[in-house]
Every structure is written in C-alpha cells, then in structure tokens.
Enzyme design. Sequence first.
Site, PDB file in Angstrom:
ATOM      1  N   GLY A 107       0.834  -1.204   0.000  1.00 23.81           N
ATOM      2  CA  GLY A 107       0.000   0.000   0.000  1.00 23.81           C
ATOM      3  C   GLY A 107       0.868   1.253   0.000  1.00 23.81           C
ATOM      4  N   GLN A 145       1.149   3.528   2.157  1.00 27.97           N
ATOM      5  CA  GLN A 145       1.792   3.739   3.459  1.00 27.97           C
ATOM      6  C   GLN A 145       2.401   2.445   3.992  1.00 27.97           C
ATOM      7  OE1 GLN A 145       2.651   6.299   5.225  1.00 27.97           O
ATOM      8  NE2 GLN A 145       1.723   7.845   3.907  1.00 27.97           N
ATOM      9  N   SER A 146       2.819   1.564   3.088  1.00 25.57           N
ATOM     10  CA  SER A 146       3.351   0.270   3.512  1.00 25.57           C
ATOM     11  C   SER A 146       4.618   0.422   4.367  1.00 25.57           C
ATOM     12  CB  SER A 146       3.667  -0.560   2.266  1.00 25.57           C
ATOM     13  OG  SER A 146       4.528  -1.627   2.588  1.00 25.57           O
ATOM     14  N   ASN A 147       4.577  -0.173   5.562  1.00 30.71           N
ATOM     15  CA  ASN A 147       5.771  -0.198   6.416  1.00 30.71           C
ATOM     16  C   ASN A 147       6.833  -1.089   5.797  1.00 30.71           C
ATOM     17  OD1 ASN A 147       4.661   1.348   8.616  1.00 30.71           O
ATOM     18  ND2 ASN A 147       3.447  -0.441   9.158  1.00 30.71           N
ATOM     19  N   CYS A 187       7.381  -1.680   2.575  1.00 36.12           N
ATOM     20  CA  CYS A 187       8.055  -1.009   1.457  1.00 36.12           C
ATOM     21  C   CYS A 187       9.068  -0.001   1.983  1.00 36.12           C
ATOM     22  CB  CYS A 187       7.044  -0.325   0.545  1.00 36.12           C
ATOM     23  SG  CYS A 187       6.109  -1.527  -0.434  1.00 36.12           S
TER      24      CYS A 187
END
Length: 338
Positions: free
Chosen positions: A70, A72-74, A76
Amino acid sequence: MIPDKLNLAQLPTPLQFLPRLSAELAGPRIWVKRDDLTGCAASGNKVRKLEFVLARAIAEGADTLLTCGGLQSNHCRATAVLGAQLGLKVHLILRGEPPEQPPDGNLLLDSLVGAEISCYPQNQYQHLPELIAHWLDFYRSRGRKPFVIPTGASDGIGIWGYLHSVSELACQFRELEIKPDAIVCATGSGGTQAGLTLGCHLSQLDISVVGFAVCDDAAYFHNKIREDISDWTRRYGTSVDMTQVAIQVNDRYIGPGYGRATAEVFSTIRHMASLEGLILDPVYTGKAFYGLIQEIKAGAFQGASDIVFIHTGGLFGLYAQRDELGIQLKSSASGLIE
Ligand SMILES: *Cc1c(COP(=O)(O)O)cnc(C)c1O
C-alpha cells in the site's frame, strides 16, 4: 538447514510487562515484545524478515530490489531504507493514487532514501503479477539484476525471521520465569504469524499463537499461512505435519477495512500511550491491541496467566493519520487539547 542471514536488527528486543494495563483488566498479565525497537528507522517486524530475504537477494547477486504494498506500507519503507543502507537500488510498486500533497509518513521516507516509486490505482494494482513482470523486464533489459520481494516479505524465506524470534522469546520466558499461554500479533500478510506459529510448533512450546487480521478474513490467512509454511518446507527440504500446526486467526476486528480504523481503535491508541507510554499505530498494532483487550474482557483468555503481544512497529502510519487521531484527541475529555 539455516539460510544466510544479515545482521540488521537490534536484538534481542525487550520483553516488557504492562503493569497498569494488567491491573486494569484484572485478567492475565500482559507483556509486550518490543519489536518496534528492532531499529533501522523503526522498521518493526519487517527487519526480522528482511534479514533473511535480503541475504538471499545479495547471495543471488541482485543489485535492485522490487517490492510492493500500500501507499503507506511499512514493509516497502523498511525495504527502501535497508536498500539504501546496503547500497541496493529499490523500486516500490505501490497501491493507490499518488498523493497531491507532499508525501507523508512512510511515503515521505521512501522518497527521502531515494526509492523509485510507481503508484497504481486499485484497478491496475490488481494485475500485480503483470506489473512485477513488466518491471523485471525493464531492469533486466538494462543489464541490472532485479530481485522480487513479495508483499510484506512473507514467504518461505521471510518466515525465518519470526521462526528465529521464538528462541529469543523462549530465552526471555526462562529468564523472567513465565510460561505464557498465548502470543498475539497483528496479521497483514501472514509471515509474522506463520513464523511464530511454526516456531512454537517446532520448539514444542505449548503456546497458542493468535493473529488479529487487519485486512483479509480468517479463511484467507489460514490458507496464506499454510502456503508460507509449505514454501518453507519446499525450499529447505524439511517437513512439517500440518495437522499438528494450530493456526488461529481472529478476523472480528478488521473494522472498515485495511488502513481504516474505528474511533475505538484510536481511543485504544490514546489510552495505551497515556497509560503505559506505549505507542501503537492505527493500521496494525492499535487494531490488534484493541481486539486483544476486547477478547480478554469477553473472557476469551480465561485461565491464562500471561499473554505476550508482539509490537510489530508501524509508528509512521500514526503520522499519516494525524487528522483522524486529532479528531479523537479533541473529542476526548483528557483536557490535553481543549
Ligand atoms: C507488516 C506489519 C504487520 C503485519 O505483519 P505480517 O507479517 O505482514 O502479517 C504488523 N504490524 C506492523 C506494524 C506491520 O508493519
């Protein structure tokens, strides 16, 4: 056979008792495994998985990491930071419309550390395998060596991270002379729960592992966790009697959907912050913690002496939802904001 591993995380992370919450609930004693303190710019649970996945990428001679999640992916963001730390190029395939405003939260850090970012709205992102194939071709045709990391680094390689963490936990249980009945975590792509579940099974610790789903339902995660474990058995030539592995997923606290939390979740975040100085996030840990408290109040852990909550991190997700949190703080009667 134990695979290659990089040493990136600050380990062991502390296992802390929550005295005031435990007293308030008057039930089992609640402990927090502070995996929000693994380091690497607050990469939480992801760094445990990436220690193994990135070791593999480097062993294969990769110079470019391709991963997805997503906006706001942690995961990534953790990959972007660690890629910069290791001198690897990182390209993120993100789900969602690119924001019109300056980037915030994890997305801000993604750009700060120089990751390449491609955003795709849901109707395109649903063709993720094609998008990945496209970017693989793109890099290969330019003579680079790309390596694909699946969502959340959750696969047979990534689950080593939490498989390993079980011996760390077992050691802390011995030191503290406790015998917890349950280990609880937030479940988003399943790798953390798969590693913990497999680890407790293999080390014959008699502890149930309960994952609180934050996006998909229990059936989805039962399947996903099984797949991750069978991927692990295939890759490392081991075997596991899956009939003996108890996968427990609670999907009753997903709320409005992935990344969207109810007022109760924000209120739990606020309560835990002021009661214990423990900062949770609205996407994963706050949701799971709210679920845990509700289940304890409903008597689901009756007879349990100790419960361990894995704090998987996610701090920057809190900043990305500062508006929603602000509403919650204003409407509360704490006297802090008014
Ligand atoms: C990714 C993430 C999780 C979920 O872990 P999975 O292994 O993907 O299920 C939980 N908490 C935080 C803060 C995360 O970033």
